[in-house]
Design a protein around this motif. Sequence first.
Motif, PDB file in Angstrom:
ATOM      1  N   ASN A  96       0.821  -1.211   0.000  1.00 25.55           N
ATOM      2  CA  ASN A  96       0.000   0.000   0.000  1.00 25.55           C
ATOM      3  C   ASN A  96       0.851   1.254   0.000  1.00 25.55           C
ATOM      4  O   ASN A  96       0.585   2.204  -0.741  1.00 25.55           O
ATOM      5  N   ALA A  97       1.882   1.271   0.822  1.00 24.18           N
ATOM      6  CA  ALA A  97       2.768   2.436   0.865  1.00 24.18           C
ATOM      7  C   ALA A  97       3.433   2.642  -0.489  1.00 24.18           C
ATOM      8  O   ALA A  97       3.521   3.767  -0.991  1.00 24.18           O
ATOM      9  N   GLY A  98       3.892   1.560  -1.103  1.00 23.65           N
ATOM     10  CA  GLY A  98       4.544   1.666  -2.405  1.00 23.65           C
ATOM     11  C   GLY A  98       3.597   2.119  -3.493  1.00 23.65           C
ATOM     12  O   GLY A  98       3.932   2.974  -4.309  1.00 23.65           O
ATOM     13  N   ALA A  99       2.391   1.568  -3.508  1.00 26.58           N
ATOM     14  CA  ALA A  99       1.423   1.913  -4.550  1.00 26.58           C
ATOM     15  C   ALA A  99       0.864   3.318  -4.393  1.00 26.58           C
ATOM     16  O   ALA A  99       0.214   3.832  -5.302  1.00 26.58           O
ATOM     17  N   HIS A 100       1.147   3.949  -3.242  1.00 24.60           N
ATOM     18  CA  HIS A 100       0.692   5.316  -3.023  1.00 24.60           C
ATOM     19  C   HIS A 100       1.850   6.301  -2.942  1.00 24.60           C
ATOM     20  O   HIS A 100       1.672   7.418  -2.470  1.00 24.60           O
TER      21      HIS A 100
END
Length: 301
Positions: A96-100
Amino acid sequence: MAGLIRLFLLAGLLVAAQAFAATSMNFHLEDRLAKLLDASAPAAERELVLDQYRKDALAGDIAAQYFIGNLYRLGNKLPGNIVARDPDQAFRYLSNAGAHGFIIAMAKTAELELELKKPYEAMLWTQLYGHYEGYGDAKVDAANHRPRTGGYYANLLHRTYAVFGSDATQTQAMQADFQAFIEQHDAEIHAGMVLGRDARAAPEQKPRPAPQKINFSSLKAGLPAHAQDDLGEFVVAFSADGKVKRVFLFDCTPDIAMGPELSSAMLRIQAEATTDQDGLRYAWVSLNMQGYGTERILNGY
């Protein structure tokens, strides 16, 4: 088609179980992270910090998502970590952190998939990390272009290729998934990248400001030559005069055993002095050994 379905399954996990969203980037989490990494701090206090991190992460803070996810990835590999290793939780938070837009989380998701012996997924996240960091990507402006030779990314790419192999069909499927992922998430990723550079604190929190300028000129002499392929991460406490008072290891990838040696080298850096603050200031420092990563640290992730 198989590759595209695989991407949809992967992307679906980005929001599975927890309704994450990118709403803020609170870089003043560093002071709390220092307490969480301090093995001498009372366990009850550290548990309270961990609970607050979880709340921040679920509220959409992508820095908190990354910190929590990496703690779940490391477990007892990180001395003093009170978070037990949990690959499922690590994936949910890190992806999630990476995709955001928290780009380093893409690298840690790739590392996690390598540990779980999932070469296809590891290669996808490795390629995404390289793309958004500007390594060897022809679409990146020349001023931001960095070569693939040497340093952490080259090491990660080499390790991933070693298990991914060179099958043409698999490579084509992965490339299709790579393009589809970018098409689906690129706007969110770039929004998070801008947030990471520009939003230094959540409006409701007014802690002591972190150092804005850090001098790494004396660091090179303290770095071991064999650390060039590692990506080190630390929380550093600076006094008002800019001198380092304490260094807390957060990660050293791929060889966390290098952490203590690199932590000692970090004692050489210097922050901008201040005359209007008392007490310690904290900064999360990610150190890419290739070029020592100073341009990334000064801009922030």
